[in-house]
Design an enzyme around this catalytic site. Sequence first.
Site: not given
Ligand code: LLP
Length: 432
Positions: A289, A330, A356
């Site tokens: 992602g 975070y 706020c």
């Molecule tokens: N596959 C699974 C099963 C996942 O749970 C996730 C992310 C991904 C793929 C994709 O991960 P990436 O390649 O984006 O690292 N909101 C948080 C990140 C939460 C990630 C949740 N799962 C942030 O802003 O850092």
Amino acid sequence: MHYFRYVGNKFYCENVSVESLVKKYGSPLYIYSQRTLTEHFQKLDQALAPVDHLICFALKSNSNQAVLRTLADLGGGFDIVSSGELQRAIAAGADPRKCVFAGVGKTESEIEFALKKGVYSFNVESEPELQRINRIAGRLKKIAPIAVRVNPNVDAHTHAKITTGTYDNKFGIAIENIEGVYARASKLKNIKLRGLQMHIGSQLTSVEPFEQAVKKVSPLVERLKKKHGLEFFSIGGGLGIVYDPALESSNPEWWRTTKGKKILTPTLYATRLVPLLKPLGLRILMEPGRFISGNAGILVTRIEYVKRTGKKNFLIVDAAMNDLIRPAFYDAYHEIVPLTRKNGQLISSDVVGPICESGDFFAKDRPLPKLGEGDHLALLSAGAYGFVMASNYNTRSMAAEVLVNGNKSALVRERQPVEEIWAGETVAPWQK
Ligand code: LLP
């Protein structure tokens, strides 16, 4: 690597001045670079070229239609976590047969919808879920393709809120129990065992945890392949990006770019993982992602007030934690640059929103040039987990989104009309 940079003293997205976009579409404004999205996807695609593979973009990081269309046009698949995401992906032109359905809490109606659409695989997180999928598939007279998510119990050394691959997390099934689960699953009439899946965490900046997890899980994959004829192994997402250009590390996995930034490159990722994956003779799935969308987006905001207290220089901007929650949630770092480059002395400043809550900040004690009301700032690396985590807190409209491609730009999501926020609400009958 991305296509946001200064040309002269003006900040550009590809060949379009960001200021011209803010003039046209207002602020706060999310802006995405199509070229950056494309190149990130292609880099991973090329790195995995030695193995049969499918890159399933994790929709949760950015699900704007224009972003999804960009990736669908490149042949990408999608990692979805709700029927809403599946509908979104299909609306953007995705092929459901290239979609994998993840998540610990799939409801009956979500499973039914995904089965009818014909997703490539359900990534199953528990045995009760497996039973549920089997039951629904039976009712629909379908065979559900599944992969169980293995929890390899590997520490990804990332932020506690985004680590997923240890036994302290709710995700997956412990590696020791996987073979038993597959043996039982193989007896379920409406289940096809198509693969095995894992995902150990997000924003990983070193290749070691990936390597450790693949090494640990590979023998299991081989045994499962022999016994149950698996087709694929998904190694999840998690590849990190550079948020802080000043971050120093002696870690040899870091790769220094011309701007002094360091990232774990797809080349290094593949150099270390492909030799482990190729002998498995399976299709390799990946669910990135952030790597694809993170540095492909910025959030632009206007300075409304400069407030100097005895102690602090506050830049109060028109974006807030409801637009980009990562710093509040975070303590995440996002690089901040003015749209017009300014020379001169840097002033330690707090960039804060109008909400706020003390948590409503984007940066604390950040050295920034002298700026004033009406100046604009860009918060970089906001393309992943930015807009998608936005809310209407304080009855603030969702920001608009723009896609840039070369010297073209287009509004790809209009600013939310404020009345829409309470459009579904009503007073109770006795209040009329
Ligand atoms: N596959 C699974 C099963 C996942 O749970 C996730 C992310 C991904 C793929 C994709 O991960 P990436 O390649 O984006 O690292 N909101 C948080 C990140 C939460 C990630 C949740 N799962 C942030 O802003 O850092």
